[in-house]
Scaffold this motif. Structure first.
Motif, PDB file in Angstrom:
ATOM      1  N   ASP A 196      53.600  74.478 -12.618  1.00 53.07           N
ATOM      2  CA  ASP A 196      52.489  75.398 -12.353  1.00 53.07           C
ATOM      3  C   ASP A 196      52.635  76.036 -10.969  1.00 53.07           C
ATOM      4  N   LEU A 197      53.004  75.228  -9.977  1.00 52.78           N
ATOM      5  CA  LEU A 197      53.206  75.753  -8.626  1.00 52.78           C
ATOM      6  C   LEU A 197      54.371  76.734  -8.596  1.00 52.78           C
ATOM      7  N   ALA A 198      55.468  76.378  -9.252  1.00 52.41           N
ATOM      8  CA  ALA A 198      56.629  77.271  -9.303  1.00 52.41           C
ATOM      9  C   ALA A 198      56.274  78.576 -10.012  1.00 52.41           C
ATOM     10  N   LYS A 199      55.473  78.483 -11.081  1.00 53.32           N
ATOM     11  CA  LYS A 199      55.035  79.679 -11.810  1.00 53.32           C
ATOM     12  C   LYS A 199      54.247  80.611 -10.891  1.00 53.32           C
ATOM     13  N   ASP A 200      53.309  80.043 -10.114  1.00 56.17           N
ATOM     14  CA  ASP A 200      52.510  80.856  -9.195  1.00 56.17           C
ATOM     15  C   ASP A 200      53.385  81.514  -8.133  1.00 56.17           C
ATOM     16  N   MET A 201      54.360  80.790  -7.636  1.00 56.10           N
ATOM     17  CA  MET A 201      55.270  81.350  -6.638  1.00 56.10           C
ATOM     18  C   MET A 201      56.113  82.482  -7.234  1.00 56.10           C
ATOM     19  N   LEU A 202      56.490  82.330  -8.484  1.00 56.39           N
ATOM     20  CA  LEU A 202      57.291  83.367  -9.138  1.00 56.39           C
ATOM     21  C   LEU A 202      56.474  84.619  -9.444  1.00 56.39           C
ATOM     22  N   GLN A 203      55.150  84.521  -9.416  1.00 53.42           N
ATOM     23  CA  GLN A 203      54.319  85.713  -9.568  1.00 53.42           C
ATOM     24  C   GLN A 203      54.316  86.549  -8.291  1.00 53.42           C
ATOM     25  N   VAL A 204      54.626  85.902  -7.178  1.00 51.27           N
ATOM     26  CA  VAL A 204      54.591  86.580  -5.873  1.00 51.27           C
ATOM     27  C   VAL A 204      55.983  87.053  -5.457  1.00 51.27           C
ATOM     28  N   HIS A 205      56.971  86.193  -5.662  1.00 55.65           N
ATOM     29  CA  HIS A 205      58.334  86.501  -5.208  1.00 55.65           C
ATOM     30  C   HIS A 205      59.159  87.012  -6.389  1.00 55.65           C
ATOM     31  N   ARG A 206      59.418  88.307  -6.382  1.00 54.33           N
ATOM     32  CA  ARG A 206      60.088  88.962  -7.504  1.00 54.33           C
ATOM     33  C   ARG A 206      61.578  88.666  -7.532  1.00 54.33           C
ATOM     34  N   ASN A 207      62.140  88.771  -8.742  1.00 52.43           N
ATOM     35  CA  ASN A 207      63.589  88.649  -8.902  1.00 52.43           C
ATOM     36  C   ASN A 207      64.111  87.338  -8.323  1.00 52.43           C
ATOM     37  N   ASN A 208      63.560  86.239  -8.752  1.00 48.74           N
ATOM     38  CA  ASN A 208      63.855  84.975  -8.090  1.00 48.74           C
ATOM     39  C   ASN A 208      64.081  83.844  -9.079  1.00 48.74           C
ATOM     40  N   TYR A 209      64.738  82.801  -8.558  1.00 46.74           N
ATOM     41  CA  TYR A 209      64.901  81.537  -9.283  1.00 46.74           C
ATOM     42  C   TYR A 209      64.047  80.470  -8.615  1.00 46.74           C
ATOM     43  N   ALA A 210      63.500  79.560  -9.438  1.00 51.40           N
ATOM     44  CA  ALA A 210      62.773  78.395  -8.922  1.00 51.40           C
ATOM     45  C   ALA A 210      63.340  77.150  -9.597  1.00 51.40           C
ATOM     46  N   ILE A 211      63.489  76.101  -8.821  1.00 47.11           N
ATOM     47  CA  ILE A 211      63.933  74.816  -9.365  1.00 47.11           C
ATOM     48  C   ILE A 211      62.839  73.781  -9.171  1.00 47.11           C
ATOM     49  N   VAL A 212      62.556  73.045 -10.245  1.00 44.62           N
ATOM     50  CA  VAL A 212      61.618  71.930 -10.208  1.00 44.62           C
ATOM     51  C   VAL A 212      62.401  70.642 -10.414  1.00 44.62           C
ATOM     52  N   VAL A 213      62.226  69.678  -9.516  1.00 44.92           N
ATOM     53  CA  VAL A 213      62.881  68.377  -9.637  1.00 44.92           C
ATOM     54  C   VAL A 213      61.790  67.312  -9.742  1.00 44.92           C
ATOM     55  N   SER A 214      61.826  66.542 -10.826  1.00 45.78           N
ATOM     56  CA  SER A 214      60.818  65.506 -11.072  1.00 45.78           C
ATOM     57  C   SER A 214      61.496  64.153 -11.186  1.00 45.78           C
ATOM     58  N   THR A 215      61.014  63.181 -10.408  1.00 42.07           N
ATOM     59  CA  THR A 215      61.606  61.846 -10.439  1.00 42.07           C
ATOM     60  C   THR A 215      60.598  60.816  -9.952  1.00 42.07           C
ATOM     61  N   GLU A 216      60.996  59.568  -9.969  1.00 37.85           N
ATOM     62  CA  GLU A 216      60.206  58.471  -9.412  1.00 37.85           C
ATOM     63  C   GLU A 216      61.169  57.448  -8.832  1.00 37.85           C
ATOM     64  N   ASN A 217      60.699  56.640  -7.905  1.00 39.41           N
ATOM     65  CA  ASN A 217      61.558  55.651  -7.251  1.00 39.41           C
ATOM     66  C   ASN A 217      61.099  54.247  -7.619  1.00 39.41           C
ATOM     67  N   ILE A 218      62.027  53.430  -8.115  1.00 37.76           N
ATOM     68  CA  ILE A 218      61.716  52.059  -8.543  1.00 37.76           C
ATOM     69  C   ILE A 218      62.007  51.043  -7.449  1.00 37.76           C
ATOM     70  N   THR A 219      63.035  51.326  -6.651  1.00 41.36           N
ATOM     71  CA  THR A 219      63.547  50.346  -5.685  1.00 41.36           C
ATOM     72  C   THR A 219      62.467  49.753  -4.789  1.00 41.36           C
ATOM     73  N   GLN A 220      61.655  50.596  -4.178  1.00 34.81           N
ATOM     74  CA  GLN A 220      60.642  50.100  -3.244  1.00 34.81           C
ATOM     75  C   GLN A 220      59.278  49.886  -3.891  1.00 34.81           C
ATOM     76  N   ASN A 221      59.216  49.964  -5.209  1.00 37.16           N
ATOM     77  CA  ASN A 221      57.924  49.854  -5.864  1.00 37.16           C
ATOM     78  C   ASN A 221      57.888  48.800  -6.961  1.00 37.16           C
ATOM     79  N   TRP A 222      58.831  47.877  -6.886  1.00 37.43           N
ATOM     80  CA  TRP A 222      58.794  46.698  -7.748  1.00 37.43           C
ATOM     81  C   TRP A 222      57.768  45.719  -7.174  1.00 37.43           C
ATOM     82  N   TYR A 223      56.980  45.119  -8.037  1.00 36.15           N
ATOM     83  CA  TYR A 223      55.915  44.217  -7.580  1.00 36.15           C
ATOM     84  C   TYR A 223      56.398  42.763  -7.646  1.00 36.15           C
ATOM     85  N   PHE A 224      56.219  42.040  -6.549  1.00 33.26           N
ATOM     86  CA  PHE A 224      56.708  40.659  -6.445  1.00 33.26           C
ATOM     87  C   PHE A 224      55.568  39.649  -6.386  1.00 33.26           C
ATOM     88  N   GLY A 225      54.422  40.000  -6.954  1.00 30.59           N
ATOM     89  CA  GLY A 225      53.281  39.093  -6.966  1.00 30.59           C
ATOM     90  C   GLY A 225      52.915  38.666  -8.370  1.00 30.59           C
TER      91      GLY A 225
END
Length: 428
Positions: A196-225
């Motif tokens: 949605d954010l990339a779409k809004d930006m593409l309405q303003v900046h003509r003739n452009n490419y946008a890249i969306v990167v989606s991820t999550e991190n497991i290493t520091q978010n494992w629960y040890f309790g």
């Protein structure tokens, strides 16, 4: 001209003068109307809503050495020495009912004994996922990193300094005037927010490419309790990530896979119960984890917001969409959405198989599901696909895409080499 001269010779000077004034008067109107038309056309072409195309996308495929079979997972948890017997029984029970298969992957730091959830290990996991997906995307699209004018990265639980977006810009030496954004703490629905954010930006900046990167991190978010509500993510969340290339260039329509039709975002954060249903916090002994409330699914489908005596009207969504990508948050999430939206088993097949093969990869799961449909050859020209995702806050976000052609899977699809085994039969 000859006719005009003959006619003019028959007119008196007064008639000629009146005729000239009439023509001059009309000329002013013509000029004024032409000016308004020109200005109006200019304003329209400048302010009109530009089409946003999904050129291609890539999902990260973890190496086989990072697989965590169920028996290996439980053996590892016992050897860690941080879980009591009750917690081990709970983990085994939840894992058996989770819908996850034997090929989901955990980060390298979690394969060590004892685990090594360091900042450096977390960076390595994130780089491995993001760069792996981006390398594939750039290779498949022949787009150069310096051609990209907009970059949006989302990762809820790992937000180092420099940011993840800066890590990408540094790695690929992107241009200095790139519009970059780094979204954190927005949960499993953040990929739609990023689109949605990339779409809004593409309405303003003509003739452009946008890249969306989606991820999550497991290493520091494992629960040890031993808090059961905080143990659930250990069973469900696995490595994953996706990179998506969007364009507002009309010349890219021919080679693009989809056109973005709608993005709808709903935020229930004003309600305290909704706000607290997914929460990162510390337990009674100071161990940090993500707590999943037992009210999570109730809030997600809003059963309690409807008078129990009044049967709510549920539209037949199958008339509006040919395909559904429901966030693979867990078996219960998929079951509840299938029931409440009155969907058929085929409509949730991609979600179930993604959960089985890759686990809950957070915000990127909807892209693994879309890739599944493409590999199966189900995405035909004119088909509409509905991506639905839920996230902390509590948010429900969705995007609707239109297939511009009979979509074929991209090179290096995450389902290559295993799609012949799917769909698998899942135990009830």
């Amino acid at each position: 001209m000859a006719v005009i001269i003959v006619q003019a010779s028959r007119l008196s000077l007064n008639d000629i003068h009146q005729t000239w004034l009439h023509l001059e008067h009309n000329l002013v109107y013509v000029v004024v109307l032409s000016a308004f038309g020109l200005v109006g056309s200019t304003v329209y072409f400048i302010t009109r809503k530009r089409s946003v195309y999904l050129v291609d996308y890539a999902c990260y495929l973890p190496p086989s050495k990072l697989k965590v079979e169920h028996d290996r997972f439980m053996k590892h948890c016992k050897l860690m020495g941080c879980f009591d017997e009750t917690s081990l029984v709970f983990l085994d029970k939840i894992l058996g009912r989770s819908g996850l298969g034997e090929e989901t992957c955990a980060p390298e730091a979690m394969h060590c004994l004892p685990p090594k959830p360091s900042m450096e290990a977390a960076r390595q996991e994130t780089e491995q996922v993001m760069f792996g997906a981006l390398d594939t995307l750039f290779a498949n699209t022949n787009v150069k990193p310096k051609d990209v004018g907009i970059l949006v990265v989302n990762c809820s639980l790992f937000n180092p300094t420099p940011s993840l977006s800066s890590m990408i810009i540094n790695k690929y030496k992107m241009r200095g005037n790139i519009k970059s954004f780094n979204l954190g703490g927005m949960g499993c629905s953040a990929s739609v927010i990023s689109v949605d954010l990339a779409k809004d930006m593409l309405q303003v900046h003509r003739n452009n490419y946008a890249i969306v990167v989606s991820t999550e991190n497991i290493t520091q978010n494992w629960y040890f309790g031993n808090n059961k509500a905080m143990l659930l993510p250990n069973c469900l969340f696995r490595i994953g990530g996706a990179a998506v290339l969007l364009s507002n260039k009309s010349v890219d329509r021919r080679r693009s896979k989809y056109k973005l039709l709608h993005v709808v975002r709903t935020h229930c954060g004003a309600d305290n119960k909704a706000f607290n249903c997914v929460r990162q916090e510390q337990d009674d002994i100071g161990k940090t984890g993500v707590s999943l409330s037992k009210d999570l699914m109730t809030i997600a489908v809003a059963n309690k917001l409807i008078n129990a005596k009044i049967k709510p009207y549920i539209p037949d969504f199958k008339l509006a969409f040919e395909h559904f990508c429901i966030h693979a948050g867990g078996r219960a999430v998929i079951d509840e959405l299938k029931k409440n939206l009155h969907l058929l088993p085929v409509h949730v097949e991609a979600s179930r198989m993604t959960l089985h093969r890759f686990g809950n990869t957070s915000s990127s799961s909807i892209w693994y599901e879309l890739a599944y449909m493409e590999v199966k050859g189900r995405m035909r020209k004119g088909d509409r696909v509905w991506q639905i995702a839920f996230g902390s806050g509590f948010k429900c976000n969705s995007a609707v895409w239109l297939a511009l052609k009979n979509v074929k899977p991209s090179c290096n699809s995450p389902w290559e080499g295993c799609i012949h085994r799917y769909p698998v039969q899942l135990s009830l």
